[in-house]
Design a protein around this motif. Sequence first.
Motif, short mmCIF file in Angstrom:
data_model
loop_
_atom_site.label_atom_id
_atom_site.label_comp_id
_atom_site.label_asym_id
_atom_site.label_seq_id
_atom_site.Cartn_x
_atom_site.Cartn_y
_atom_site.Cartn_z
N TYR A 27 -2.28 -3.05 -2.89
CA TYR A 27 -3.06 -2.56 -1.72
C TYR A 27 -4.65 -2.69 -2.38
CZ TYR A 27 1.20 -0.85 0.31
OH TYR A 27 2.40 -0.59 0.57
N ALA A 28 -4.71 -2.13 -3.24
CA ALA A 28 -6.17 -1.78 -4.08
C ALA A 28 -6.92 -3.25 -4.24
CB ALA A 28 -6.17 -1.08 -5.32
N TYR A 29 -5.96 -4.29 -4.63
CA TYR A 29 -6.76 -5.56 -5.07
C TYR A 29 -7.00 -6.25 -3.66
CZ TYR A 29 -7.19 -10.34 -6.90
OH TYR A 29 -7.72 -11.65 -7.28
N ARG A 30 -6.75 -6.15 -2.77
CA ARG A 30 -6.96 -6.81 -1.57
C ARG A 30 -7.63 -5.80 -0.38
NH1 ARG A 30 -4.59 -11.86 -2.00
NH2 ARG A 30 -5.03 -12.02 0.35
N ASN A 31 -7.67 -4.80 -0.43
CA ASN A 31 -7.91 -3.87 0.69
C ASN A 31 -9.36 -3.23 0.24
OD1 ASN A 31 -8.45 -1.90 2.60
ND2 ASN A 31 -6.17 -2.07 3.27
N SER B 224 17.79 1.14 0.86
CA SER B 224 17.78 0.52 2.40
C SER B 224 16.68 0.65 3.04
CB SER B 224 19.18 1.06 2.91
OG SER B 224 20.25 0.88 2.03
N ALA B 225 16.07 1.82 3.24
CA ALA B 225 15.14 2.20 3.96
C ALA B 225 13.63 1.28 3.57
CB ALA B 225 14.62 3.54 4.05
N SER B 226 13.44 1.12 2.37
CA SER B 226 12.58 0.31 1.83
C SER B 226 12.58 -1.01 2.26
CB SER B 226 12.16 0.33 0.33
OG SER B 226 12.19 1.77 -0.17
N ILE B 227 13.72 -1.68 1.91
CA ILE B 227 14.22 -3.20 2.39
C ILE B 227 13.82 -3.17 3.75
CG2 ILE B 227 15.87 -5.00 2.53
CD1 ILE B 227 17.17 -3.54 -0.04
N LEU B 228 14.47 -2.49 4.61
CA LEU B 228 14.32 -2.69 6.22
C LEU B 228 12.94 -2.49 6.65
CD1 LEU B 228 17.68 -0.97 7.00
CD2 LEU B 228 17.32 -3.60 7.03
N GLN B 229 12.17 -1.54 5.95
CA GLN B 229 10.64 -1.39 6.27
C GLN B 229 9.91 -2.62 5.85
OE1 GLN B 229 9.23 3.05 5.87
NE2 GLN B 229 10.61 2.61 4.22
N LEU B 230 10.22 -3.20 4.90
CA LEU B 230 9.27 -4.52 4.68
C LEU B 230 10.00 -5.71 5.60
CD1 LEU B 230 10.03 -4.60 0.73
CD2 LEU B 230 7.83 -4.71 2.07
N THR B 231 11.25 -5.59 6.24
CA THR B 231 11.54 -6.49 7.22
C THR B 231 10.70 -6.15 8.48
OG1 THR B 231 13.75 -6.42 6.22
CG2 THR B 231 13.58 -7.30 8.42
N SER B 232 10.62 -5.06 8.70
CA SER B 232 9.56 -4.72 9.89
C SER B 232 8.37 -4.76 9.77
CB SER B 232 9.58 -3.14 10.26
OG SER B 232 11.22 -2.62 10.50
N ILE B 233 7.61 -4.71 8.68
CA ILE B 233 6.25 -5.17 8.45
C ILE B 233 6.09 -6.67 8.55
CG2 ILE B 233 4.73 -5.34 6.72
CD1 ILE B 233 5.58 -2.62 5.56
N SER B 234 7.06 -7.51 8.11
CA SER B 234 7.03 -8.98 7.89
C SER B 234 7.19 -9.37 9.54
CB SER B 234 8.16 -9.57 7.13
OG SER B 234 9.39 -9.36 7.86
N ILE B 235 7.99 -8.84 10.30
CA ILE B 235 8.10 -9.38 11.71
C ILE B 235 6.63 -9.00 12.55
CG2 ILE B 235 9.14 -8.68 14.05
CD1 ILE B 235 11.78 -8.19 12.21
N GLU B 236 6.10 -7.84 12.14
CA GLU B 236 4.88 -7.32 12.73
C GLU B 236 3.65 -8.30 12.39
OE1 GLU B 236 0.88 -5.58 12.77
OE2 GLU B 236 2.16 -6.19 10.85
N ARG B 237 3.66 -8.62 11.20
CA ARG B 237 2.84 -9.47 10.66
C ARG B 237 2.98 -10.99 11.30
NH1 ARG B 237 -1.49 -8.82 10.05
NH2 ARG B 237 -0.88 -7.16 11.40
N CYS B 238 4.09 -11.34 11.41
CA CYS B 238 4.22 -12.83 12.18
C CYS B 238 3.91 -12.74 13.82
CB CYS B 238 5.75 -13.12 12.35
SG CYS B 238 6.21 -14.63 12.88
N ALA C 252 -0.97 -12.10 3.67
CA ALA C 252 -1.01 -12.64 2.28
C ALA C 252 -0.51 -11.37 1.41
CB ALA C 252 -1.95 -13.33 1.93
N THR C 253 -1.06 -10.22 1.52
CA THR C 253 -0.70 -9.29 0.72
C THR C 253 0.54 -8.71 0.86
OG1 THR C 253 -3.09 -8.42 1.09
CG2 THR C 253 -1.45 -6.62 0.60
N VAL C 254 1.19 -8.52 2.35
CA VAL C 254 2.39 -7.90 2.51
C VAL C 254 3.49 -9.19 1.93
CG1 VAL C 254 4.29 -7.40 4.25
CG2 VAL C 254 1.57 -6.87 4.44
#
Length: 351
Positions: free
Chosen positions: A284-288, A113-127, A226-228
């Motif tokens: 991460y390594a491929y795009r950063n 659950s923590a992983s899924i919701l953190q991905l949600t937070s990251i997507s909101i931040e990117r937007c 795009a990475t996220v």
Amino acid sequence: MSLENKTEAQAGNSSVYLTNMSNLELGIMVALYVLLLVAIITGNGLVLSAFSINKRLRTATNTLIMGLAVSDILVGFVSIPCWLHIFISSHKQSPHDPTTYQFYITFDIFIGSASILQLTSISIERCHAIVRPLRHRTLPMKVFYAMIAIPWMYAVLIASLQPVQFERWTEVYTLLMTTTCFFIPFLIILVAYVTIYLYARSKPTSMLTRHRMPKKAYKNEIRLSATVALITMLFVIAWLPLFVVSVMATYYPQQLPSPLGIDRLLKFVKFCHYSNSSLNLFVYAYRNRDMIYTFRYIGYKLLCKESKLQIPLVRSGTASHRTTWQCSSMNGKTSENNSKGEEILIRVSDV
């Protein structure tokens, strides 16, 4: 995740399972899980080490990504070892401790659950970073800390309900978990990245860079998004089978295969969602570029007999600077004017 409530009891303790699963099949499964465990711990350990070593990586967005890496590495340290213990014990017909099993189920739900919701937070931040870049750059760090803390707190809440729901309100709990920890986050993530895509397509780059942000910074924001987005796509592919089978096990158990088939299906979907924790490193390594250079530095530190950091990795206002690491032999006879040491120049540039 509540799938285990039904299928482990049916498949893990099934005499059909015990008589049909060969030692070869068990050995292959264990080997695959061990390889996955090593990849998860090594990969996410590198990501966390790079974040702690290279100050240039300590951005607000990367802080959110580090929260994701923490949950990923916990999968390798806790979830997979417990899972291996449970299904090896079932194969040997030695029942596992109910307390250990309950701890595993609860912790697995917590981390997932923590992983899924953190991905949600990251997507909101990117937007927000793409659509409202100026406002995004003025956000206080407490906003980002809240975006990290809220997923962990909700994960604690949803996981703490698991021990009290078993055989009481399993259907309600499965619906709650599937809705709040998969389908709603998936819709939020999808809307966020569709918004980013449509916004980038509708606004010419010249207009964006003239009125909002420098061209290079804008391109970097798009690249990071795009990475996220790629990480999110991999996450959906990895987690969707588990939630689908979990819903089927709760509402349509008659549609599931035989006990042996259930057991194999369970191990497959668990391997899928655990494998997601090992994929982020490669993205991460491929795009950063900064991450690549820091990985190289860590590799030199691990492989060289001695290493000396001459110039620290720091955030700089300049476009780029060079950092020199010097590796020497174990005899310790090094000199700045000596050609015996091997000098590696690693360029750390702005992302």
